[in-house]
Scaffold this motif. Structure first.
Motif, PDB file in Angstrom:
ATOM      1  N   SER A 108      32.623  70.265   2.475  1.00 50.67           N
ATOM      2  CA  SER A 108      32.102  70.878   3.693  1.00 50.67           C
ATOM      3  C   SER A 108      30.756  70.244   3.996  1.00 50.67           C
ATOM      4  O   SER A 108      30.030  69.834   3.092  1.00 50.67           O
ATOM      5  CB  SER A 108      31.994  72.396   3.542  1.00 50.67           C
ATOM      6  N   TRP A 109      30.448  70.162   5.271  1.00 53.30           N
ATOM      7  CA  TRP A 109      29.223  69.522   5.738  1.00 53.30           C
ATOM      8  C   TRP A 109      28.417  70.514   6.539  1.00 53.30           C
ATOM      9  O   TRP A 109      28.967  71.330   7.272  1.00 53.30           O
ATOM     10  CB  TRP A 109      29.558  68.329   6.637  1.00 53.30           C
ATOM     11  N   SER A 110      27.100  70.434   6.417  1.00 53.29           N
ATOM     12  CA  SER A 110      26.227  71.267   7.247  1.00 53.29           C
ATOM     13  C   SER A 110      25.004  70.440   7.607  1.00 53.29           C
ATOM     14  O   SER A 110      24.706  69.435   6.981  1.00 53.29           O
ATOM     15  CB  SER A 110      25.828  72.555   6.506  1.00 53.29           C
ATOM     16  N   GLY A 111      24.306  70.877   8.619  1.00 54.08           N
ATOM     17  CA  GLY A 111      23.161  70.127   9.119  1.00 54.08           C
ATOM     18  C   GLY A 111      23.505  69.536  10.463  1.00 54.08           C
ATOM     19  O   GLY A 111      24.562  69.789  11.025  1.00 54.08           O
ATOM     20  N   GLY A 112      22.633  68.732  10.960  1.00 53.21           N
ATOM     21  CA  GLY A 112      22.840  68.161  12.287  1.00 53.21           C
ATOM     22  C   GLY A 112      23.449  66.783  12.238  1.00 53.21           C
ATOM     23  O   GLY A 112      22.917  65.894  11.594  1.00 53.21           O
ATOM     24  N   LEU A 113      24.561  66.623  12.915  1.00 52.07           N
ATOM     25  CA  LEU A 113      25.173  65.304  13.060  1.00 52.07           C
ATOM     26  C   LEU A 113      24.804  64.754  14.432  1.00 52.07           C
ATOM     27  O   LEU A 113      24.687  65.521  15.394  1.00 52.07           O
ATOM     28  CB  LEU A 113      26.701  65.404  12.986  1.00 52.07           C
ATOM     29  N   PRO A 114      24.646  63.443  14.548  1.00 50.45           N
ATOM     30  CA  PRO A 114      24.406  62.902  15.887  1.00 50.45           C
ATOM     31  C   PRO A 114      25.650  63.101  16.750  1.00 50.45           C
ATOM     32  O   PRO A 114      26.773  63.107  16.242  1.00 50.45           O
ATOM     33  CB  PRO A 114      24.133  61.416  15.633  1.00 50.45           C
ATOM     34  N   GLY A 116      28.777  62.402  18.737  1.00 49.65           N
ATOM     35  CA  GLY A 116      29.751  61.326  18.570  1.00 49.65           C
ATOM     36  C   GLY A 116      30.242  61.146  17.149  1.00 49.65           C
ATOM     37  O   GLY A 116      31.213  60.432  16.931  1.00 49.65           O
ATOM     38  N   ILE A 117      29.593  61.766  16.166  1.00 45.85           N
ATOM     39  CA  ILE A 117      30.026  61.667  14.766  1.00 45.85           C
ATOM     40  C   ILE A 117      30.692  62.979  14.366  1.00 45.85           C
ATOM     41  O   ILE A 117      30.168  64.047  14.624  1.00 45.85           O
ATOM     42  CB  ILE A 117      28.848  61.379  13.809  1.00 45.85           C
ATOM     43  N   MET A 118      31.842  62.883  13.726  1.00 47.05           N
ATOM     44  CA  MET A 118      32.577  64.059  13.247  1.00 47.05           C
ATOM     45  C   MET A 118      32.682  64.006  11.728  1.00 47.05           C
ATOM     46  O   MET A 118      32.830  62.935  11.152  1.00 47.05           O
ATOM     47  CB  MET A 118      34.001  64.071  13.832  1.00 47.05           C
ATOM     48  N   ALA A 119      32.593  65.176  11.099  1.00 47.01           N
ATOM     49  CA  ALA A 119      32.784  65.297   9.647  1.00 47.01           C
ATOM     50  C   ALA A 119      34.142  65.927   9.421  1.00 47.01           C
ATOM     51  O   ALA A 119      34.466  66.959  10.013  1.00 47.01           O
ATOM     52  CB  ALA A 119      31.695  66.165   9.039  1.00 47.01           C
ATOM     53  N   GLN A 120      34.952  65.296   8.598  1.00 47.09           N
ATOM     54  CA  GLN A 120      36.257  65.849   8.256  1.00 47.09           C
ATOM     55  C   GLN A 120      36.552  65.512   6.801  1.00 47.09           C
ATOM     56  O   GLN A 120      36.617  64.341   6.430  1.00 47.09           O
ATOM     57  CB  GLN A 120      37.352  65.288   9.162  1.00 47.09           C
ATOM     58  N   GLY A 126      33.056  58.103  13.702  1.00 45.74           N
ATOM     59  CA  GLY A 126      32.842  58.200  15.135  1.00 45.74           C
ATOM     60  C   GLY A 126      31.889  57.123  15.607  1.00 45.74           C
ATOM     61  O   GLY A 126      31.604  56.155  14.901  1.00 45.74           O
ATOM     62  N   THR A 127      31.391  57.315  16.811  1.00 44.41           N
ATOM     63  CA  THR A 127      30.427  56.398  17.399  1.00 44.41           C
ATOM     64  C   THR A 127      29.199  57.209  17.775  1.00 44.41           C
ATOM     65  O   THR A 127      29.264  58.028  18.705  1.00 44.41           O
ATOM     66  CB  THR A 127      31.021  55.701  18.635  1.00 44.41           C
ATOM     67  N   PRO A 128      28.087  57.033  17.050  1.00 38.98           N
ATOM     68  CA  PRO A 128      26.898  57.841  17.353  1.00 38.98           C
ATOM     69  C   PRO A 128      26.397  57.568  18.770  1.00 38.98           C
ATOM     70  O   PRO A 128      26.281  56.420  19.185  1.00 38.98           O
ATOM     71  CB  PRO A 128      25.880  57.422  16.301  1.00 38.98           C
ATOM     72  N   ALA A 129      26.130  58.655  19.493  1.00 31.04           N
ATOM     73  CA  ALA A 129      25.664  58.550  20.876  1.00 31.04           C
ATOM     74  C   ALA A 129      24.169  58.823  20.985  1.00 31.04           C
ATOM     75  O   ALA A 129      23.631  58.767  22.082  1.00 31.04           O
ATOM     76  CB  ALA A 129      26.448  59.533  21.758  1.00 31.04           C
ATOM     77  N   GLN A 130      23.523  59.137  19.888  1.00 30.46           N
ATOM     78  CA  GLN A 130      22.087  59.367  19.933  1.00 30.46           C
ATOM     79  C   GLN A 130      21.443  58.759  18.699  1.00 30.46           C
ATOM     80  O   GLN A 130      22.043  58.690  17.634  1.00 30.46           O
ATOM     81  CB  GLN A 130      21.762  60.858  20.068  1.00 30.46           C
ATOM     82  N   PHE A 134      19.082  62.136  10.827  1.00 32.13           N
ATOM     83  CA  PHE A 134      19.764  63.421  10.763  1.00 32.13           C
ATOM     84  C   PHE A 134      19.953  63.831   9.313  1.00 32.13           C
ATOM     85  O   PHE A 134      20.502  63.076   8.521  1.00 32.13           O
ATOM     86  CB  PHE A 134      21.118  63.332  11.479  1.00 32.13           C
ATOM     87  N   SER A 135      19.487  65.030   8.952  1.00 33.58           N
ATOM     88  CA  SER A 135      19.606  65.541   7.591  1.00 33.58           C
ATOM     89  C   SER A 135      20.927  66.298   7.456  1.00 33.58           C
ATOM     90  O   SER A 135      21.220  67.205   8.242  1.00 33.58           O
ATOM     91  CB  SER A 135      18.435  66.470   7.279  1.00 33.58           C
ATOM     92  N   LEU A 136      21.727  65.914   6.458  1.00 36.84           N
ATOM     93  CA  LEU A 136      23.049  66.505   6.238  1.00 36.84           C
ATOM     94  C   LEU A 136      23.177  66.983   4.805  1.00 36.84           C
ATOM     95  O   LEU A 136      22.671  66.354   3.889  1.00 36.84           O
ATOM     96  CB  LEU A 136      24.144  65.463   6.470  1.00 36.84           C
ATOM     97  N   ASP A 137      23.884  68.084   4.625  1.00 37.88           N
ATOM     98  CA  ASP A 137      24.251  68.560   3.295  1.00 37.88           C
ATOM     99  C   ASP A 137      25.756  68.442   3.163  1.00 37.88           C
ATOM    100  O   ASP A 137      26.491  68.880   4.050  1.00 37.88           O
ATOM    101  CB  ASP A 137      23.862  70.029   3.091  1.00 37.88           C
TER     102      ASP A 137
END
Length: 188
Positions: A108-114, A116-120, A126-130, A134-137
């Motif tokens: 499982s992922w939490s935090g902010g993704l840019p 255009g990016i998906m966590a699965q 994906g393709t980052p649009a920004q 970004f800090s992710l857990d």
């Protein structure tokens, strides 16, 4: 540790040898068995487990003991330690993998993704649009419900596509008979 093989000899003393050992109360951790004078198996659940063991000697005399076993999580790690950087507007993919625990793992992922990016599951794509950092857990949960979490940063700087060189036509100059003759002479 949960998910790791376990063997423990049960020892009875006193009385007359040739003991029979069995459970008196409670239960061993799921995944463990008591066979003869040996507790063995692979615990599938973490936590404290309290149970009673009874030993009976060859003359029928018995004694018992209460035992508490605390099954802990193994040393689970998540790799890589750092996520690869991405570039805004360009395809991105990253994969993580847990080890040291009991398969299978869920992620499982939490935090902010840019955008255009998906966590699965165990990957990001994906393709980052920004652009930004970004800090992710990411949390990996193994079959014994052990859950280590790793914090990573995903950096997506602006695209750095090279620009094509500009082509500028040379200024127009009128032809002169002397310049044209000089050009003809150099061709011979």
């Amino acid at each position: 540790y949960g998910g790791m093989g376990y063997v423990q000899q049960v020892t009875a003393t006193g009385g007359t040898s040739h003991y029979t050992v069995g459970m008196q109360s409670g239960a061993l951790a799921p995944g463990l068995d008591l066979t003869g004078c040996r507790s063995h198996g692979t615990p599938t659940t973490t936590g404290p487990f309290t149970f009673g063991i009874k030993a009976t000697d060859s003359r029928g005399c018995s004694g018992s003991a209460s035992v508490t076993m605390n099954v802990k999580c193994g040393n689970i790690s998540i790799a890589p330690d750092a996520l690869p950087s991405g570039v805004t507007g360009m395809a991105y993919a990253a994969h993580v993998a847990a080890s040291g625990g009991t398969d299978p793992y869920s992620y499982s992922w939490s935090g902010g993704l840019p955008d255009g990016i998906m966590a699965q599951g165990d990957h990001l794509a994906g393709t980052p649009a920004q652009s930004g950092t970004f800090s992710l857990d990411v949390t990996a949960t193994d079959a014994t419900r052990c859950q280590p979490t790793q914090t990573s940063e995903l950096q997506t700087p602006h695209s750095s596509h090279p620009t094509a060189p500009a082509v500028t036509p040379a200024p127009h100059r009128p032809a002169t008979p002397l310049a044209d003759a000089a050009l003809l002479r150099n061709d011979h």
